[in-house]
Design an enzyme around this catalytic site. Structure first.
Site, PDB file in Angstrom:
ATOM      1  N   ARG A 164      45.760 -43.081  -0.487  1.00 35.23           N
ATOM      2  CA  ARG A 164      46.321 -41.931  -0.294  1.00 35.23           C
ATOM      3  C   ARG A 164      47.866 -42.249   0.227  1.00 35.23           C
ATOM      4  O   ARG A 164      47.865 -43.059   1.283  1.00 35.23           O
ATOM      5  CB  ARG A 164      45.418 -40.859   0.496  1.00 35.23           C
ATOM      6  CG  ARG A 164      44.533 -40.314  -0.219  1.00 35.23           C
ATOM      7  CD  ARG A 164      44.990 -39.465  -1.306  1.00 35.23           C
ATOM      8  NE  ARG A 164      44.087 -38.801  -2.304  1.00 35.23           N
ATOM      9  CZ  ARG A 164      43.536 -39.316  -3.501  1.00 35.23           C
ATOM     10  NH1 ARG A 164      44.102 -40.593  -3.762  1.00 35.23           N
ATOM     11  NH2 ARG A 164      42.568 -38.806  -4.203  1.00 35.23           N
ATOM     12  N   HIS A 212      50.992 -43.484  -9.658  1.00 34.77           N
ATOM     13  CA  HIS A 212      49.597 -42.852  -9.483  1.00 34.77           C
ATOM     14  C   HIS A 212      48.838 -43.291 -10.719  1.00 34.77           C
ATOM     15  O   HIS A 212      47.956 -42.308 -11.245  1.00 34.77           O
ATOM     16  CB  HIS A 212      49.546 -41.622  -9.183  1.00 34.77           C
ATOM     17  CG  HIS A 212      48.406 -41.044  -8.258  1.00 34.77           C
ATOM     18  ND1 HIS A 212      48.311 -40.087  -7.423  1.00 34.77           N
ATOM     19  CD2 HIS A 212      46.995 -41.687  -8.042  1.00 34.77           C
ATOM     20  CE1 HIS A 212      47.346 -40.005  -6.833  1.00 34.77           C
ATOM     21  NE2 HIS A 212      46.467 -41.106  -7.347  1.00 34.77           N
TER      22      HIS A 212
END
Length: 249
Positions: A164, A212
């Site tokens: 993250r 991502h």
């Protein structure tokens, strides 16, 4: 470079280079190599021929002058020892790397995928050549590497973040790079996604940015996972990948 250091592709390219010299001796002077070599091989022909310009790919003629490290020489720190962290650790351990894991609490039985599990950053950062973050975003992990935490890195590791983005702020990451605490970073996750065009991270040559895509799921895999978990639920067995509302992951 010692024989032990001349690994995989380097050794193959050496053979190709030597073979190319012998092939040229057998050809008439007026025959162009590209007339008998497929187009895709042209970069390698350029590599063999010192009269041609450098080929447009990473390995150049002075590769023998560079030092290369193999996985068995590296110590890699993985933040998080859950399913993802353990899978990465197992892959690296099988290839000879020394793998350290950062966990929230000590495991009584340990984990065979890791050489060592620690609960404090000071026990892992000084020894790592690479750092890979796979932690979820929780109140305990947000800003974990902020401030001067990365100053503890003694081997100037490369930082990989596929967990993250909020484990470290952009400002503190750039500060760590400027101070030389880390050599570079590969970032798949960010505090704000997609990463704004105004972000200074785009202009740092030592940073690799991906959108991502560190883990992608196919519909078939999702359906298979759901079906197996449904069968477990119906038969009263332990469910896979249970979410904890207290731990937030």
């Amino acid at each position: 470079m010692s024989a032990l250091k001349k690994t995989g592709s380097i050794f193959v390219l050496s053979l190709i280079k030597d073979l190319g010299k012998e092939i040229r001796k057998l050809l008439p002077v007026d025959i162009e190599m590209k007339t008998i070599i497929p187009v895709g091989m042209e970069p390698l022909i350029q590599f063999m021929d010192p009269q041609k310009p450098e080929p447009p790919f990473a390995v150049t003629r002075d590769f023998h002058n560079h030092e290369y490290r193999i996985l068995s020489e590296l110590t890699i720190g993985i933040f998080g020892a859950g399913n993802l962290g353990s899978t990465v650790a197992k892959f690296l351990k099988q290839r000879g790397a020394t793998v350290l894991g950062l966990v929230r609490s000590a495991h009584k039985t340990g984990k065979p995928e890791f050489d060592k599990l620690v609960t404090d950053l000071s026990e892992i950062l000084p020894d790592c050549d690479y750092i890979c973050n796979l932690l979820p975003s929780t109140p305990h992990t947000k800003g974990l590497l902020n401030g001067e935490v990365l100053k503890m890195c003694q081997k100037k590791p490369f930082f990989i973040n596929v967990g993250r983005g909020d484990v470290i702020s952009e400002e503190d990451l750039i500060h760590a790079l400027n101070q030389g605490w880390i050599l570079g970073a590969a970032l798949d996750v960010f505090i704000e996604e997609p990463l704004p065009t105004s972000s200074p991270l785009w202009n740092r040559p030592e940073i690799i940015i991906t959108p991502h895509v560190g883990s992608l799921s196919k519909a078939e895999g999702v359906a298979k996972f759901f079906f197996e978990n449904y069968q477990r639920f119906m038969t009263g067995k332990e469910l896979m990948c249970k979410f904890s509302w207290t731990r937030r992951y």
